[in-house]
Design an enzyme around this catalytic site. Structure first.
Site, mmCIF file in Angstrom:
data_model
loop_
_atom_site.group_PDB
_atom_site.id
_atom_site.type_symbol
_atom_site.label_atom_id
_atom_site.label_comp_id
_atom_site.label_asym_id
_atom_site.label_seq_id
_atom_site.Cartn_x
_atom_site.Cartn_y
_atom_site.Cartn_z
ATOM 1 N N SER A 96 4.538 -6.546 2.522
ATOM 2 C CA SER A 96 3.189 -6.650 3.098
ATOM 3 C C SER A 96 2.197 -7.171 2.050
ATOM 4 C CB SER A 96 2.763 -5.295 3.680
ATOM 5 O OG SER A 96 1.520 -5.390 4.334
ATOM 6 N N LEU A 97 1.270 -6.335 1.603
ATOM 7 C CA LEU A 97 0.326 -6.722 0.547
ATOM 8 C C LEU A 97 1.051 -7.295 -0.670
ATOM 9 C CD1 LEU A 97 -2.416 -6.568 -1.082
ATOM 10 C CD2 LEU A 97 -1.653 -4.282 -1.737
ATOM 11 N N GLN A 133 1.424 -12.550 9.317
ATOM 12 C CA GLN A 133 1.942 -11.319 8.711
ATOM 13 C C GLN A 133 1.057 -10.122 9.026
ATOM 14 O OE1 GLN A 133 0.828 -9.504 5.352
ATOM 15 N NE2 GLN A 133 2.587 -9.998 4.065
ATOM 16 N N ARG A 168 -8.988 -9.088 3.198
ATOM 17 C CA ARG A 168 -7.899 -8.677 4.103
ATOM 18 C C ARG A 168 -8.031 -7.192 4.429
ATOM 19 N NH1 ARG A 168 -2.484 -6.755 3.142
ATOM 20 N NH2 ARG A 168 -0.900 -7.624 4.556
ATOM 21 N N HIS A 214 -0.173 -4.012 10.877
ATOM 22 C CA HIS A 214 0.951 -4.837 11.358
ATOM 23 C C HIS A 214 1.236 -4.702 12.852
ATOM 24 C CE1 HIS A 214 1.815 -6.392 7.407
ATOM 25 N NE2 HIS A 214 1.777 -5.167 6.924
ATOM 26 N N GLN A 234 0.823 -1.208 0.000
ATOM 27 C CA GLN A 234 0.000 0.000 0.000
ATOM 28 C C GLN A 234 0.854 1.253 0.000
ATOM 29 O OE1 GLN A 234 -3.474 -1.886 2.768
ATOM 30 N NE2 GLN A 234 -3.518 0.304 2.533
#
Length: 310
Positions: free
Chosen positions: A94-95, A253, A119, A203, A13
Site C-alpha cells: 500500500s503506502l 491502488q 493521499r 482500499h 501503515q
C-alpha cells in the site's frame, strides 16, 4: 552491485511507533537529515513528533504516511551509504509502494512526501469518521471471506481489501456491513474476526472520492523511469518506462485490494529467494514466513539488523 535473487519490500501503515529509528539516528546523520527534508515540506518537525508523541498524532493518516515513508527512505539511503547492494526487484505494501518508487528513482523524495500527505488527507476525508470500518479475518479461505462480504453488503459496501497472508484477510466498508461480515465470518469458522483501530475503510470502493482528488495532484508530478523494477500493487506488473501507467496504478491502488500474497508469490516465480524489509518494524517479514517460508526474510530497522544484513 545488484543481488539478482533479492527483493526489497517496504511496509505500509501500522509499522510506525514512537521512538522509531532513534538508535540509528544517534550514529548516522542520514536518518535525521532525511526527516529534516520531510519536515521542511510538511511545515512541522516530523522527527520530533516521531520521537515524542503524547497526543498520538502519529496514528493520524496524513501524518502516519509521511512518517513511514521518511523512515523507509532514511534506511534505504543509509543502506546505500554503508555499501549495501541493490536488489533485483522491489515492492511496497500500500503506502510502502511510494517508498519503493522513491528508492527506485521514479518519484523524487520531496514530491513523495507531499503526495503521501495529500493521499492521507484525501483518504481520511473521503468517509466521515464513524461511517467506515475495517476488520481482520483470521483462519478462513479467501473465497469464504469474499462470499461473507458479498452476503453482508445488503446495498452497502464491504469487501476484502488486504490479502496479507494465507488465512489472514482484512475487510473494509460501511460500519454495519463490516459488522455483518464479521458475524458471517465467525459463523463460517473464522478463528478471529476483529475490528481494527483505523480511521477509514482503506482500499474499499468508499475511497473512490480520495482517488479522484489524488489524481488531480498526481497529474502535475514528474515521474522518472525506474532504475530498479517495482511490482505495483494494483496491476501486479513491474514498472516500465510508461510513467502514465505507473500513475494510473497508484490512483487505482487507493480503492483496490492489496494482493500481498500474490506479490510475494510473483517474486518466487521470478527467482527471488530472499526479501529484505526496509522500514520500521518487521510486519512484512512476519507475513513472508506464512506466504513463502522457504524464502529468507530479513528486516533492517536498527544497527544490529543493518550490520547483519550488510
Amino acid at each position: 552491485m545488484v543481488q539478482e535473487k533479492t527483493a526489497f519490500i517496504f511496509p505500509g501503515q501500522g509499522s510506525q511507533k514512537e521512538g522509531m529509528l532513534a538508535e540509528l539516528a544517534a550514529s548516522y546523520p542520514t536518518i535525521q537529515s532525511t526527516f529534516n527534508e520531510a519536515s521542511e515540506i510538511l511545515g512541522y518537525d516530523l522527527w520530533a513528533l516521531c520521537q515524542t508523541d503524547p497526543d498520538n498524532k502519529l496514528s493520524l493518516t496524513h501524518i502516519t504516511q509521511p512518517a513511514i515513508l521518511s523512515a523507509s527512505i532514511a534506511l534505504w539511503r543509509l543502506w546505500l551509504e554503508r555499501g549495501g547492494y541493490e536488489p533485483a526487484l522491489m515492492a511496497g505494501h500500500s503506502l510502502g509502494e511510494y517508498s519503493a518508487l522513491v528508492s527506485s528513482g521514479v518519484i523524487a523524495f520531496e514530491d513523495a512526501v507531499m503526495l503521501v500527505q495529500k493521499r492521507g488527507e484525501f483518504m481520511q476525508s473521503a468517509v466521515p469518521i464513524g461511517v467506515g470500518a475495517m476488520a481482520a479475518i483470521v483462519g478462513l479461505l479467501d473465497a469464504d471471506v469474499i462470499a461473507a462480504c458479498e452476503n453482508a453488503a445488503q446495498g452497502e459496501v464491504v469487501s476484502a481489501v488486504n490479502f496479507n497472508s494465507p488465512g489472514q484477510v482484512v475487510i473494509a466498508g460501511h460500519v454495519d456491513a463490516v459488522n455483518r461480515a464479521i458475524e458471517s465470518c465467525k459463523e463460517k469458522g473464522a478463528k478471529r474476526a476483529l475490528p481494527l483501530p483505523v480511521s477509514a475503510p482503506f482500499h474499499s470502493a468508499l475511497m473512490l472520492p480520495a482517488a479522484e482528488n489524488f489524481a488531480e495532484v498526481l497529474k502535475d508530478i514528474n515521474l522518472n523511469t525506474p532504475k530498479i523494477p517495482v511490482l505495483q500493487n494494483y496491476s501486479l506488473t513491474l514498472t516500465s518506462d510508461d510513467t502514465n501507467l505507473i500513475k494510473e496504478n497508484l490512483i487505482k491502488q487507493i480503492y483496490s485490494p492489496v494482493p500481498w500474497v500474490e506479490t510475494i508469490s510473483n517474486f518466487g516465480k521470478k527467482g527471488i529467494n530472499k526479501v529484505v524489509e526496509i522500514g520500521p518494524g518487521k510486519v512484512l517479514c512476519g507475513l513472508n514466513k506464512r506466504i513463502a517460508p522457504e524464502m529468507e526474510a530479513l528486516a533492517i530497522n536498527d544497527s544490529a539488523s543493518l550490520g547483519a544484513a550488510l
